[in-house]
Design an enzyme around this catalytic site. Structure first.
Site, PDB file in Angstrom:
ATOM      1  CG  HIS A 293      -1.896   0.998   1.376  1.00  0.00           C
ATOM      2  ND1 HIS A 293      -1.635   2.284   1.770  1.00  0.00           N
ATOM      3  CD2 HIS A 293      -3.232   0.951   1.145  1.00  0.00           C
ATOM      4  CE1 HIS A 293      -2.765   2.977   1.788  1.00  0.00           C
ATOM      5  NE2 HIS A 293      -3.754   2.194   1.405  1.00  0.00           N
TER       6      HIS A 293
ATOM      7  CG  ASP B 120       0.647  -2.230   6.139  1.00  0.00           C
ATOM      8  OD1 ASP B 120      -0.340  -2.404   6.874  1.00  0.00           O
ATOM      9  OD2 ASP B 120       0.605  -1.586   5.072  1.00  0.00           O
TER      10      ASP B 120
ATOM     11  CD  GLN C 177      -6.862  -4.463   4.043  1.00  0.00           C
ATOM     12  OE1 GLN C 177      -7.814  -5.168   4.385  1.00  0.00           O
ATOM     13  NE2 GLN C 177      -7.022  -3.208   3.673  1.00  0.00           N
TER      14      GLN C 177
ATOM     15  CE  LYS D 282      -7.211  -0.355   6.253  1.00  0.00           C
ATOM     16  NZ  LYS D 282      -8.060   0.158   5.185  1.00  0.00           N
TER      17      LYS D 282
ATOM     18  CB  CYS E 230      -3.658   3.124  -1.815  1.00  0.00           C
ATOM     19  SG  CYS E 230      -4.901   4.367  -1.581  1.00  0.00           S
TER      20      CYS E 230
HETATM   21  N1  7TS Z   1      -1.710  -0.628   4.640  1.00  0.00           N
HETATM   22  C1  7TS Z   1      -2.616  -1.419   4.065  1.00  0.00           C
HETATM   23  C2  7TS Z   1      -2.247  -2.823   3.671  1.00  0.00           C
HETATM   24  C3  7TS Z   1      -3.906  -0.945   3.853  1.00  0.00           C
HETATM   25  O1  7TS Z   1      -4.820  -1.740   3.299  1.00  0.00           O
HETATM   26  C4  7TS Z   1      -4.234   0.385   4.243  1.00  0.00           C
HETATM   27  C5  7TS Z   1      -5.567   0.981   3.960  1.00  0.00           C
HETATM   28  C6  7TS Z   1      -3.256   1.139   4.884  1.00  0.00           C
HETATM   29  C7  7TS Z   1      -2.001   0.612   5.051  1.00  0.00           C
HETATM   30  C8  7TS Z   1      -3.531   2.494   5.409  1.00  0.00           C
HETATM   31  O2  7TS Z   1      -4.382   2.412   6.495  1.00  0.00           O
HETATM   32  P1  7TS Z   1      -4.966   3.724   7.190  1.00  0.00           P
HETATM   33  O3  7TS Z   1      -5.984   3.210   8.133  1.00  0.00           O
HETATM   34  O4  7TS Z   1      -3.828   4.409   7.848  1.00  0.00           O
HETATM   35  O5  7TS Z   1      -5.546   4.547   6.081  1.00  0.00           O
HETATM   36  N2  7TS Z   1      -6.239   0.382   2.885  1.00  0.00           N
HETATM   37  C9  7TS Z   1      -7.320   0.846   2.241  1.00  0.00           C
HETATM   38  C10 7TS Z   1      -7.931   0.159   1.200  1.00  0.00           C
HETATM   39  O6  7TS Z   1      -7.568  -0.923   0.775  1.00  0.00           O
HETATM   40  N3  7TS Z   1      -8.960   0.874   0.754  1.00  0.00           N
HETATM   41  O7  7TS Z   1      -9.046   1.999   1.456  1.00  0.00           O
HETATM   42  C11 7TS Z   1      -8.033   1.998   2.398  1.00  0.00           C
END
Ligand code: 7TS
Length: 403
Positions: A121, A198, A201, A224, A362
């Site tokens: 990501h 990370d 997910q 999430k 992303c």
């Molecule tokens: N890393 C991964 C693997 C992610 O899926 C996401 C967000 C992030 C980092 C960032 O997370 P945040 O909570 O700091 O924004 N992924 C997604 C997605 O797949 N669709 O919208 C956000």
């Protein structure tokens, strides 16, 4: 009696209609919906014990502090962190990774390397680019195979004595690939590199145990995991966190301040400058409690079987191509349909009340490696049902008639 596997009634939003249809929510990889207990916990905090934490000597402040620290202990236990002081509250995965990149800056220089993968990501790419720009270190990415897995041969070839940090996703947000992080962590440690995972997910779908994994850092987001937005957690090994400089300066992270010099607070407060997201932390704790009360094993099995059903039904629709084929997958079904841009399908599905995400998710370097502009992504959570799969499949068939 076996516990019911239909938990959708716990999530008020899932009862609503969208565009005249019952909501079919298949965008949980972007954010999950929130159960009533999480919404109630946040409401209770604001209605009953709103106060700033760790400072005042009055009852409300004590209650708020206890609730927040209770949440920290629950979140730490969820991922197997040995001690709650190793659990830093952040705004989310993105801030957790940026925190590590900021605090590790002094350890990097020309000749050093950060190793990531092409599957990351953007939150696990750009902070490392910025670190490399600040320090003269180099960013290297190991290849992804055409089927959507990390090319382990390329990983072992690129990992070396120059690698100071390995930063990898536990689960791909765009494809759902579960990566062999345990093997990669061990290999990186043998080279003397630190490892950040990370876990954005992963935490909802897998049993994560940072102690067993042995990673140095693990970042994830509450939203999430049925929790609120604007709050997340970063696990770091205590000995390492002790050595690192602070992230931001301000209240709470200090022990003593004079104009000339500051000494810092103990872990984890050294990394939590300013008034934290107290309501968010409490909501996060409530989400962990909620998860703990579910028949998780059975729900995860059902979710996996829904994902498999979705794949096998979608595959049979003429013109549909699945993106990514691998052994270990959670939550995500990514696909393309001949003759239409993913965005068009996103709109046509939305008109039928079906929420999916379309585009590059992303993960632009991954899309480039796979030679596609993006995908249509349906992502499942523990509250989805066979009806959601049926609606998705029928929705895609109907959308194809329109393009
Ligand atoms: N890393 C991964 C693997 C992610 O899926 C996401 C967000 C992030 C980092 C960032 O997370 P945040 O909570 O700091 O924004 N992924 C997604 C997605 O797949 N669709 O919208 C956000």
């Amino acid at each position: 009696m076996a516990p019911s596997l239909d938990i959708s009634g716990d999530f008020p939003i899932l009862a609503r209609q969208v565009n005249g249809h019952p909501l079919t929510y298949l965008d949980s990889a972007a954010t999950t919906q929130k159960p009533r207990v999480v919404i109630d916990a946040i409401r209770h905090y604001y209605e009953r014990c709103n106060a700033n934490v760790h400072r005042a000597a009055h009852a409300l402040a004590e209650e708020a502090t206890a609730a927040m620290e209770d949440a920290r202990a629950k979140v730490a236990a969820l991922i197997g962190a040995g001690d709650a002081q190793e659990l830093i509250f952040t705004r989310g995965t993105t801030e957790g990774i940026n925190l590590v990149a900021a605090c590790l800056t002094g350890r990097f220089g020309p000749g050093d390397e950060v190793l990531i993968t092409e599957m990351e990501h953007h939150s696990n790419i750009v902070p490392w680019q910025l670190l490399c720009q600040r320090t003269g270190a180099a960013l290297t990415a190991c290849r992804v195979t055409p089927t959507g897995e990390i090319d382990l041969e390329d990983f072992h070839a690129k990992l070396g004595p120059r690698t100071k940090l390995l930063a990898i996703g536990h689960v791909s947000n765009a494809l759902g690939t579960v990566n062999p992080v345990a093997e990669m962590i061990d290999a990186a440690h043998r080279q003397g590199a630190l490892v950040l995972i990370d876990g954005a997910q992963a935490v909802q779908h897998l049993d994560v145990d940072v102690g067993r994994l042995g990673c140095d850092f693990y970042a994830f987001s509450a939203h999430k995991l049925f929790g609120p937005t604007g709050i997340g957690a970063l696990y770091g090994k205590a000995a390492l966190l002790e050595e690192l400089p602070p992230y931001q300066g301000g209240g709470e992270m200090i022990e003593h301040v004079s104009i000339e010099h500051t000494t810092y607070n103990q872990l984890p407060y050294k990394f939590e400058a300013g008034t934290p997201n107290i309501a968010g932390a409490i909501g996060f704790g409530a989400a962990v409690d909620y998860l703990g009360g579910l028949p998780l094993h059975a729900l995860r099995e059902r979710e996996a079987s829904l994902v498999n059903q979705a794949i096998s039904h979608l595959k049979q629709i003429p013109g549909v191509q699945m993106v990514g084929e691998f052994r270990e997958r959670v939550s995500v079904v990514s696909f393309l349909v001949d003759g239409g841009h993913p965005h068009d399908f996103g709109t046509l599905l939305d008109q039928q009340g079906i929420a999916v995400r379309t585009g590059h998710h992303c993960a632009m370097p991954l899309m480039e490696r796979l030679g596609i502009p993006g995908t249509i992504r349906a992502s499942f959570a523990l509250y989805n049902s066979a009806t959601d799969v049926e609606r998705l499949v029928a929705g895609v068939e109907k959308a194809i008639e329109f393009v």
